[in-house]
Design a protein around this motif. Structure first.
Motif, PDB file in Angstrom:
ATOM      1  N   THR A  49       9.093  -2.103   8.311  1.00 21.89           N
ATOM      2  CA  THR A  49       9.180  -3.033   7.189  1.00 21.89           C
ATOM      3  C   THR A  49      10.639  -3.259   6.807  1.00 21.89           C
ATOM      4  OG1 THR A  49       7.014  -2.372   6.408  1.00 21.89           O
ATOM      5  CG2 THR A  49       8.468  -3.373   4.777  1.00 21.89           C
ATOM      6  N   VAL A  71      -5.083  -5.385   9.615  1.00 24.17           N
ATOM      7  CA  VAL A  71      -3.907  -5.641   8.769  1.00 24.17           C
ATOM      8  C   VAL A  71      -3.971  -4.808   7.491  1.00 24.17           C
ATOM      9  CG1 VAL A  71      -2.814  -7.416   7.335  1.00 24.17           C
ATOM     10  CG2 VAL A  71      -3.373  -7.915   9.710  1.00 24.17           C
ATOM     11  N   LYS A 120      -6.537  -3.922  -1.897  1.00 19.04           N
ATOM     12  CA  LYS A 120      -7.441  -4.097  -0.746  1.00 19.04           C
ATOM     13  C   LYS A 120      -8.375  -5.271  -0.980  1.00 19.04           C
ATOM     14  CE  LYS A 120      -6.008  -2.416   1.827  1.00 19.04           C
ATOM     15  NZ  LYS A 120      -4.869  -1.532   1.797  1.00 19.04           N
ATOM     16  N   THR A 160       6.520   4.106   4.781  1.00 22.46           N
ATOM     17  CA  THR A 160       6.201   2.884   5.534  1.00 22.46           C
ATOM     18  C   THR A 160       5.345   3.249   6.735  1.00 22.46           C
ATOM     19  OG1 THR A 160       7.125   1.161   6.974  1.00 22.46           O
ATOM     20  CG2 THR A 160       8.580   3.006   6.504  1.00 22.46           C
ATOM     21  N   GLN A 161       4.103   2.781   6.756  1.00 22.45           N
ATOM     22  CA  GLN A 161       3.248   3.163   7.878  1.00 22.45           C
ATOM     23  C   GLN A 161       3.815   2.657   9.197  1.00 22.45           C
ATOM     24  OE1 GLN A 161       1.221   1.119   9.916  1.00 22.45           O
ATOM     25  NE2 GLN A 161       1.613  -0.807   8.848  1.00 22.45           N
ATOM     26  N   SER A 162       4.292   1.411   9.193  1.00 22.55           N
ATOM     27  CA  SER A 162       4.764   0.816  10.454  1.00 22.55           C
ATOM     28  C   SER A 162       6.129   1.342  10.851  1.00 22.55           C
ATOM     29  CB  SER A 162       4.864  -0.704  10.297  1.00 22.55           C
ATOM     30  OG  SER A 162       5.814  -1.024   9.290  1.00 22.55           O
ATOM     31  N   THR A 222       0.818  -1.204   0.000  1.00 21.72           N
ATOM     32  CA  THR A 222       0.000   0.000   0.000  1.00 21.72           C
ATOM     33  C   THR A 222       0.858   1.262   0.000  1.00 21.72           C
ATOM     34  OG1 THR A 222      -1.904  -1.027   1.024  1.00 21.72           O
ATOM     35  CG2 THR A 222      -1.603   1.296   1.486  1.00 21.72           C
ATOM     36  N   SER A 223       1.936   1.229   0.738  1.00 22.75           N
ATOM     37  CA  SER A 223       2.814   2.408   0.796  1.00 22.75           C
ATOM     38  C   SER A 223       3.425   2.681  -0.579  1.00 22.75           C
ATOM     39  CB  SER A 223       3.916   2.195   1.829  1.00 22.75           C
ATOM     40  OG  SER A 223       3.340   2.031   3.099  1.00 22.75           O
ATOM     41  N   GLU A 230      -6.553  -8.617  -0.725  1.00 21.87           N
ATOM     42  CA  GLU A 230      -6.051  -8.830   0.632  1.00 21.87           C
ATOM     43  C   GLU A 230      -7.138  -9.357   1.577  1.00 21.87           C
ATOM     44  OE1 GLU A 230      -4.519  -5.084   1.968  1.00 21.87           O
ATOM     45  OE2 GLU A 230      -3.101  -6.007   3.328  1.00 21.87           O
ATOM     46  N   ALA A 282      -4.189  -1.760   5.388  1.00 24.39           N
ATOM     47  CA  ALA A 282      -3.956  -0.332   5.636  1.00 24.39           C
ATOM     48  C   ALA A 282      -5.064   0.491   4.983  1.00 24.39           C
ATOM     49  CB  ALA A 282      -2.604   0.064   5.062  1.00 24.39           C
TER      50      ALA A 282
END
Ligand code: AGP
Length: 597
Positions: free
Chosen positions: A341, A387, A474, A336-338, A292-293, A477, A389
């Motif tokens: 990664t 999970v 999406k 990167t949202q988290s 997604t990123s 997923e 995003a």
């Protein structure tokens, strides 16, 4: 990727461990376990989700313990591979996130010493190694064992007849939580919010000893370290489902606020925002990201080029290392949202080696990327549990818009007047997103079209194309329907052969300069009998006859349509997955942050 928790204090430890593990379950859910110090060590673990482990859990009394929820990387999901692991004499228990790269070599040495192994994991070598070095001081034994280890880890270790939890970190997140006569450790602050908002983010190479008497922090060289705690701004309510059936739906509905907060954080100082290299001329931008990123990065390409005229390349983070070393760029943006990664972190290091200035766009304060990159632009989406995003994606889009405007202003493609208009349109965006959320029922109705589909195509042009890629990602997923996002003009160069009356097409026919060409592309598909779902603006009437279903979204300044489009497609994929009865927040085989390459 996995989740870990540790506690020492007056509370019933098994309650704390279970409650915290539930908050961490999004990090992995193929086995779970706890170890409790009740004089001797008691361990309970099961294959499957935390609820499975909880339902078979005997009463476990104690005030010190550790817990783990696993996403298998080395050794299949099974009871024997579940954490915690015990030393052979059952005096030490350990949980671990990350990978011990040289576990085979360590295992060989331990086998020669007579150690018997009970699992297929890399982790188990560590508990035996700690036991091997234990001469009465657990913290010293942990540090000594880690000297032998190559790889990444966050670990929590307990031993019998002790109220201390020893923890250490390298390239895997670990946060200490401070309470009154009690202290915590977790791989994510969401696990701690129930108990405390005072936290210390551990740095690579650090270790700590946690007990009811306090937390002793040690630097990479083993000397005592001291860092004042920071206050977590996220409330418990933010981390909970808030009455929605799934976290994903809750997070989709949070977007007016998450978008607004990301805008507000930077918009006033945008012209002077210090996120760009001071000593390099930025005549090219490279964006590196995954999933997604990456799609957010693709939108970034269009908007940065549009607002600043600076050429942008977007590359999949895991592929960047294979490009020629002369593939250099003054500014490399890592999305990167988290912030954890592994592929993106590795790409960040590679970019620095090649002499680039690195700018991270991330949602997690204290995450690894914030320590690796030269500058950080934080999205303010709050914790994202599902999970898939959603709100972090649209917050990333806002971040790339801000970056684009900052670059445009820097190189004078945008003057004060353009900046004023840009800011006004951006500020209007949260209300437009609210309008789409108000129309969620229309998307729920459209979802029926996908009930029996095995494949679907999403098409768009120009800056809407990446949000269609995101719509397809999406859908696959969370609903397990095969889906592809395509540039609409590309459909006739191959994929058209796959379209028939069982393959739905979703097309973005929004009122911009691509509208006429989109209508032509949709007509080509309509002639093949595919069910067509059009996402159109309120005032686009002539495309109506082509559609089996039409979802209307409010017109908006075209630059920002990837945001509104993404929200509509998130709702669509959510309702398709719901219609098909899927485990929406925890899709099979996936995890929230992917800390292996
Ligand atoms: C998003 O729905 C996915 N779960 C996945 O593609 C994700 O975007 C990817 O793993 C990158 O994660 P990051 O943003 O935390 O780096």
């Amino acid at each position: 990727m996995c989740g870990l928790i540790g506690y020492s204090g007056p509370r019933d430890v098994s309650g704390v461990l279970l409650e915290s593990l539930r908050k961490l379950e999004y990090r992995g859910y193929d086995s779970a376990g706890v170890a409790v110090v009740n004089g001797a060590l008691e361990v309970h673990k099961e294959k499957g989700e935390i609820s499975v482990m909880e339902s078979s859990m005997p009463p476990m009394q104690g005030h010190t313990g550790i817990g783990h929820t696993r996403w298998a990387t080395c050794g299949a999901p099974s009871w024997k591979n579940a954490h915690p692991f015990l030393s052979q004499d059952r005096k030490i228990a350990l949980v671990h996130n990350g990978i011990i790269e040289n576990h085979n070599q360590i295992r060989k040495g331990l086998l020669e010493n007579g150690t018997v192994f009970s699992s297929d994991t890399d982790t188990e070598v560590l508990v035996h190694l700690i036991s091997h070095y234990h001469k009465g001081d657990l913290h010293a034994a942990v540090r000594r064992a880690l000297d032998d280890v190559r790889g990444t880890y966050s670990i929590a270790v307990v031993e019998e007849y002790s109220d201390e939890v020893v923890v250490a970190k390298k390239e895997n997140p670990l946060v200490l939580g401070l309470g009154l006569n009690e202290n915590f450790v977790a791989s994510d602050v969401t696990a701690l919010l129930e108990y405390t908002s005072d936290v210390v983010y551990m740095e690579d190479g650090e270790s700590a000893v946690i007990s009811p008497r306090g937390i002793s922090l040690y630097g990479a060289d083993g000397s005592a370290a001291d860092r004042p705690p920071s206050k977590v701004q996220w409330s418990m309510e933010e981390a909970r489902k808030g009455g929605f059936e799934h976290y994903m739906l809750k997070e989709i509905f949070e977007q007016p606020r998450s978008i607004s907060e990301t805008i507000i954080s930077y918009i006033d100082e945008l012209e002077m925002l210090e996120i760009l290299p001071t000593r390099k001329k930025v005549d090219m931008v490279k964006i590196l990201a995954c999933g997604t990123s990456y799609n957010a990065g693709m939108v970034g390409k269009y908007v940065i080029e549009e607002l600043s005229g600076i050429p942008v390349q977007v590359e999949i983070a895991s592929e960047y290392r294979y490009t020629t070393k002369t593939n250099r760029c003054p500014l490399v943006v890592l999305i990167t949202q988290s912030g954890e990664t592994a592929d993106t972190l590795a790409a960040c290091r590679e970019a620095k080696d090649r002499g680039s200035f690195t700018l991270a766009i991330t949602n997690v304060v204290g995450s690894s990327i914030t320590r690796e990159a030269d500058a950080v632009l934080f999205t303010k989406a709050g914790p994202e549990i599902s999970v898939a995003a959603t709100k972090t994606y649209t917050a990333q889009l806002i971040a790339v818009y801000l970056l684009a405007a900052r670059l445009g202003y820097m190189n004078r493609s945008m003057g004060d007047e353009e900046m004023r208009i840009f800011k006004a349109s951006l500020r209007a965006l949260p209300n437009k997103v609210s309008e789409i959320l108000d129309r969620a029922q229309g998307l729920q109705a459209a979802a029926a079209m996908f009930r029996d589909a095995t494949s679907a195509f999403f098409i768009g042009r120009n800056r809407n194309f990446p949000s269609m890629m995101e719509g397809a990602l999406k859908l696959k997923e969370i609903s397990y329907v095969h889906a592809e996002g395509y540039a609409a003009g590309e459909l006739k160069h191959g994929p058209l052969a796959l379209l028939d009356e069982r393959t739905p097409l979703v097309a973005a026919c929004l009122g911009d300069h691509t509208y006429d060409k989109m209508v032509s592309n949709v007509s080509e598909v309509a002639a093949r009998g595919s069910p067509i779902l059009l996402i159109a603006n309120d005032d686009n009437e002539d495309c109506e006859t082509l559609a089996d279903q039409i979802v209307r979204i409010p017109p908006i300044e075209p630059l920002f349509s990837p945001v509104t489009l993404a929200v509509a497609l998130q709702l669509l994929s959510y309702y398709v997955a719901k219609e098909r009865g899927m485990p929406i927040d925890k899709p099979r085989n996936l995890a929230k942050s992917v800390t292996v390459e």
